[in-house]
Design an enzyme around this catalytic site. Structure first.
Site, mmCIF file in Angstrom:
data_model
loop_
_atom_site.group_PDB
_atom_site.id
_atom_site.type_symbol
_atom_site.label_atom_id
_atom_site.label_comp_id
_atom_site.label_asym_id
_atom_site.label_seq_id
_atom_site.Cartn_x
_atom_site.Cartn_y
_atom_site.Cartn_z
ATOM 1 C CE LYS A 198 30.537 -28.881 -0.908
ATOM 2 N NZ LYS A 198 30.882 -28.861 0.533
ATOM 3 C CD GLU A 272 44.432 -35.357 -4.508
ATOM 4 O OE1 GLU A 272 44.313 -36.483 -3.955
ATOM 5 O OE2 GLU A 272 44.662 -34.309 -3.893
ATOM 6 C CB CYS A 306 44.670 -37.938 -0.159
ATOM 7 S SG CYS A 306 45.051 -36.276 -0.628
ATOM 8 C CD GLU A 403 42.242 -42.092 1.862
ATOM 9 O OE1 GLU A 403 41.103 -42.004 1.383
ATOM 10 O OE2 GLU A 403 43.169 -41.313 1.574
HETATM 11 P P1 ADP Z 1 36.105 -36.732 2.975
HETATM 12 O O1 ADP Z 1 35.927 -38.204 3.171
HETATM 13 O O2 ADP Z 1 37.480 -36.277 2.760
HETATM 14 O O3 ADP Z 1 35.256 -35.890 3.868
HETATM 15 P P2 ADP Z 1 34.188 -36.322 0.921
HETATM 16 O O4 ADP Z 1 34.398 -36.879 -0.435
HETATM 17 O O5 ADP Z 1 33.095 -36.843 1.749
HETATM 18 O O6 ADP Z 1 35.604 -36.471 1.551
HETATM 19 O O7 ADP Z 1 34.044 -34.748 0.864
HETATM 20 C C1 ADP Z 1 34.834 -33.922 0.046
HETATM 21 C C2 ADP Z 1 33.988 -32.789 -0.460
HETATM 22 O O8 ADP Z 1 32.943 -33.316 -1.289
HETATM 23 C C3 ADP Z 1 33.296 -31.996 0.631
HETATM 24 O O9 ADP Z 1 33.322 -30.626 0.260
HETATM 25 C C4 ADP Z 1 31.871 -32.555 0.599
HETATM 26 O O10 ADP Z 1 30.914 -31.643 1.069
HETATM 27 C C5 ADP Z 1 31.686 -32.815 -0.888
HETATM 28 N N1 ADP Z 1 30.652 -33.797 -1.231
HETATM 29 C C6 ADP Z 1 30.153 -34.795 -0.473
HETATM 30 N N2 ADP Z 1 29.219 -35.492 -1.152
HETATM 31 C C7 ADP Z 1 29.111 -34.937 -2.392
HETATM 32 C C8 ADP Z 1 28.346 -35.212 -3.577
HETATM 33 N N3 ADP Z 1 27.486 -36.199 -3.637
HETATM 34 N N4 ADP Z 1 28.534 -34.425 -4.666
HETATM 35 C C9 ADP Z 1 29.434 -33.431 -4.645
HETATM 36 N N5 ADP Z 1 30.182 -33.117 -3.569
HETATM 37 C C10 ADP Z 1 30.038 -33.850 -2.452
#
Ligand code: ADP
Length: 493
Positions: A198, A272, A306, A403
């Site tokens: 995804k 990560e 990151c 961050e």
């Molecule tokens: P960033 O702050 O870098 O956007 P996120 O952790 O919000 O990082 O997002 C990283 C990935 O995790 C994206 O592909 C996002 O759609 C996905 N994501 C966000 N929330 C969830 C969740 N509860 N479970 C699994 N994946 C998630």
């Protein structure tokens, strides 16, 4: 009549003694559809959710395409396709044959590199120089590197009978969209797993282009499935009972949610997560090179990295000189159109991220740190942030602890080696660090004591498929890249 902003920009360029004519990369060769569906079992299929969401060019705020939002049913369909492909085809195929497919994917990425680079810059806002020279070549290199391991796993792990895990669910962020897809897919495929990937909701296009490429490569259907959507789609993948392994790159907050979701199951996990890297400049460092390294460390990809060197520690005796040189360098950075080959700093990835960065800048000012930003003009439309730094930062300031994920550098000074080690390690994160000095002995001493997964010496932000990458503490666990990056996708006797 020129507008005021334009006059200011021209006056600034004149005072700097040069100006660059625009050099935009052509978009003529890019083929994009208006609407993308999900890539499941080797075909593009409409989502049963019937929902689509727009993906926006952050430099213009224009919609580039609509992308399917996978619901629970769609995720289930993708996992079933991956399981079938694992059981019937991929796990039975001789490893050397598997390797050939991965080599083919690597070559196809190289052939279409220009198109991938342009789409990456359009969808994510990063300068074309970076997507063209860093992201896309490195993505191809990851596939080349891991293709070579496919039939040599018993040499990588002698006497341990390595076997694939099964179906891997992989969730990636928006800062290096294609490269993160490569980091996840290449080792998973080389070790004999099948995948549901995804991409992030703001940058799905290069992953969908990769899906087209994978279809063209002849990879057996179901070995790689790509589902688009936001957090709910990711959560559905994480909690699917037939997924054997979760690999996630993203925020520490979501990483913790994922860990909670898989607790008590048999799923293997690698995370990560965030970082707040220390970049340490000693008085004996070559200062001009160090300043270039600091600039690369924090303003590369708008600070959407990151492992960005977001905390600068300068030895007190050279602090004044380093800050002056940094401010001079900031004035010359070109901020603007990501597709222009002159651009150093592109667009912030989304309106949401821009707000987060602005909130942190306001916080830094209210915490009492001294603020400086590049005086450059910014385009009217789109999401932009000038390269920015704070001096007079102390260890307790939130801008030094949290961050930010943007072009915001916080600068502290130090006197002794032990002081800087304490300060640098005083963070919940531990992904990376940088050391700048003329003395090899200092590099070895600090390198050993730094609680960070990667320590760069007299350079910064250098990546290679053969080198493992990953964090300590809240930066996550598990390694990606190198021989170490194979292990999370294998089980052993
Ligand atoms: P960033 O702050 O870098 O956007 P996120 O952790 O919000 O990082 O997002 C990283 C990935 O995790 C994206 O592909 C996002 O759609 C996905 N994501 C966000 N929330 C969830 C969740 N509860 N479970 C699994 N994946 C998630």
């Amino acid at each position: 009549m020129l507008k005021n902003k334009e006059q200011e920009r021209l006056a600034l360029e004149f005072s700097q003694g040069w100006s660059y004519a625009p050099a935009p990369e052509s978009t003529d060769h890019v083929q994009l559809q208006e609407r993308y569906s999900l890539f499941i079992d080797g075909k593009f299929v409409a989502p049963s959710s019937k929902k689509y969401f727009p993906t926006v060019n952050p430099a213009t705020e224009q919609v580039i395409a609509e992308v399917a939002e996978a619901g629970k049913k769609d995720v289930d369909k993708a996992v079933k396709a991956a399981r079938k492909a694992y059981d019937e085809v991929w796990s039975k195929m001789p490893a050397s044959e598997r390797g050939k497919y991965i080599f083919r994917i690597a070559r196809l990425i190289q052939e279409r590199a220009r198109e991938f680079a342009v789409i990456e810059s359009m969808d994510g806002g990063k300068p074309i120089r970076e997507s063209r020279d860093v992201d896309i070549p490195l993505a191809a290199n990851h596939f080349f590197y891991y293709a070579g391991w496919a039939d040599k796993l018993s040499y990588a792990f002698p006497n341990r009978r390595p076997r694939p895990v099964g179906v891997a669910g992989q969730i990636i962020p928006w800062n290096f969209p294609l490269l993160m897809a490569a980091w996840k897919l290449a080792p998973a495929l080389a070790t004999g797993n099948t995948v549901v990937l995804k991409p992030a909701e703001t940058t799905p296009l290069t992953a969908l282009k990769l899906a087209e490429l994978i279809r063209d490569s002849g990879l057996p259907p179901g070995v790689v499935n790509i589902v688009t959507g936001a957090g709910a789609t990711g959560a559905a993948l994480v909690s699917h009972p037939d997924v054997d392994k979760i690999a996630f790159t993203g925020s520490t907050e979501v990483g913790k949610m994922i860990q909670r979701a898989v607790a008590g199951t048999n799923k293997k996990v690698t995370l990560e997560l965030g970082g707040k890297a220390a970049n340490i400049i000693f008085e004996d460092a070559p200062l001009d090179q160090a300043v270039e390294g600091i600039v690369n460390g924090i303003y590369f990809n708008q600070g959407h990295v990151c492992c960005a060197g977001s905390r600068l520690f300068v030895q007190e005796s050279v602090a004044h000189t380093v800050v002056r040189k940094l401010k001079d360098r900031l004035k010359t950075l070109i901020v603007g159109d990501p597709l222009d080959k002159n651009t150093d700093v592109g667009a912030i990835n989304s309106a949401g991220q821009l707000k987060t960065i602005r909130d942190y800048i306001a916080l830094g000012k209210s915490e009492g740190a001294e603020f400086y930003e590049s005086p450059c003009a910014l385009p009217q439309a789109g999401y932009w942030c000038r390269p920015t730094l704070f001096t007079g930062v102390s260890q307790s300031h939130r801008i030094a602890q949290e961050e930010i994920f943007g072009p915001v550098l916080s600068i502290q000074t130090f006197r002794t080696v032990s002081e800087v080690i304490d300060k640098a390690n005083n963070t919940p994160y531990g992904l990376s660090a940088g050391i700048w000095t003329d003395k090899g002995s200092k590099i070895f001493n600090l390198g050993q004591q730094m609680r960070a997964g990667v320590v760069w010496a007299n350079t910064y932000n250098k990546f290679d498929p053969t080198s493992p990458f990953g964090g300590y503490k809240e930066s996550g666990f598990g390694r990606e890249g190198g021989l170490q990056g194979l292990a999370p996708y294998l089980q052993f006797d």
